[in-house]
Scaffold this active site. Sequence first.
Site, PDB file in Angstrom:
ATOM      1  CG  HIS A  96      -1.731  -1.245   1.362  1.00 14.05           C
ATOM      2  ND1 HIS A  96      -3.015  -1.308   0.875  1.00 14.05           N
ATOM      3  CD2 HIS A  96      -1.459  -2.463   1.887  1.00 14.05           C
ATOM      4  CE1 HIS A  96      -3.502  -2.532   1.097  1.00 14.05           C
ATOM      5  NE2 HIS A  96      -2.581  -3.245   1.717  1.00 14.05           N
ATOM      6  CD  GLU A 106      -3.646  -0.709   4.304  1.00 14.02           C
ATOM      7  OE1 GLU A 106      -4.632  -0.274   3.676  1.00 14.02           O
ATOM      8  OE2 GLU A 106      -3.474  -1.924   4.563  1.00 14.02           O
TER       9      GLU A 106
END
Length: 260
Positions: A96, A106
């Site tokens: 991510h 995250e």
Amino acid sequence: MSHHWGYGKHNGPEHWHKDFPIAKGERQSPVDIDTHTAKYDPSLKPLSVSYDQATSLRILNNGHAFNVEFDDSQDKAVLKGGPLDGTYRLIQFHFHWGSLDGQGSEHTVDKKKYAAELHLVHWNTKYGDFGKAVQQPDGLAVLGIFLKVGSAKPGLQKVVDVLDSIKTKGKSADFTNFDPRGLLPESLDYWTYPGSLTTPPLLECVTWIVLKEPISVSSEQVLKFRKLNFNGEGEPEELMVDNWRPAQPLKNRQIKASFK
């Protein structure tokens, strides 16, 4: 919710609960790791990461991120020890990342965001396959590793170099003989807590193991991530950036540390 889930204004994380009500559940991920509240647990074992026989197969742009997939038909690449009981088999890893270096991870550490986060996804072999494992509270173990921008990570370059060939959603490429050991930091000190998948269906099946030590990647390496597309070929270009879910409420959970 417009069409399908994603990371945009109309289908992003704040909308997911409409199709996936567990989004507001009791053990959602990611979370902020408050280093002052996380408790050292001397009973936690060292992590055992055995990736020497890992067999990578393919890399895929799934329209949310890109996955590097592994042969999980045997105990080739496994995670054991730490907070885990039993053996967990590596099935895939993905990242991510942000549109800027100051965001993208995250999990956060004392509210600090890193430029990206690597998730190495493993399933508990006692359940027989990944699909059954995700239905169980101890079905998955995800090893989370933060990425900060600095010097290049040589072990990541093979991934970076193939991204041109999977620019758009649905594209895949053969990706064999990749050694995931090249993505690990020196120290395996970690935080651990019970949580969930960070993408729909957001199932509460994950033992999270987040490493304290980030790996360093170059700005050129992370820039290549940001050139990928959420869209399919021939569709209007939407750059694949900011594909991260924000921190969720810790609720009635304790984060444990393997280190003092």
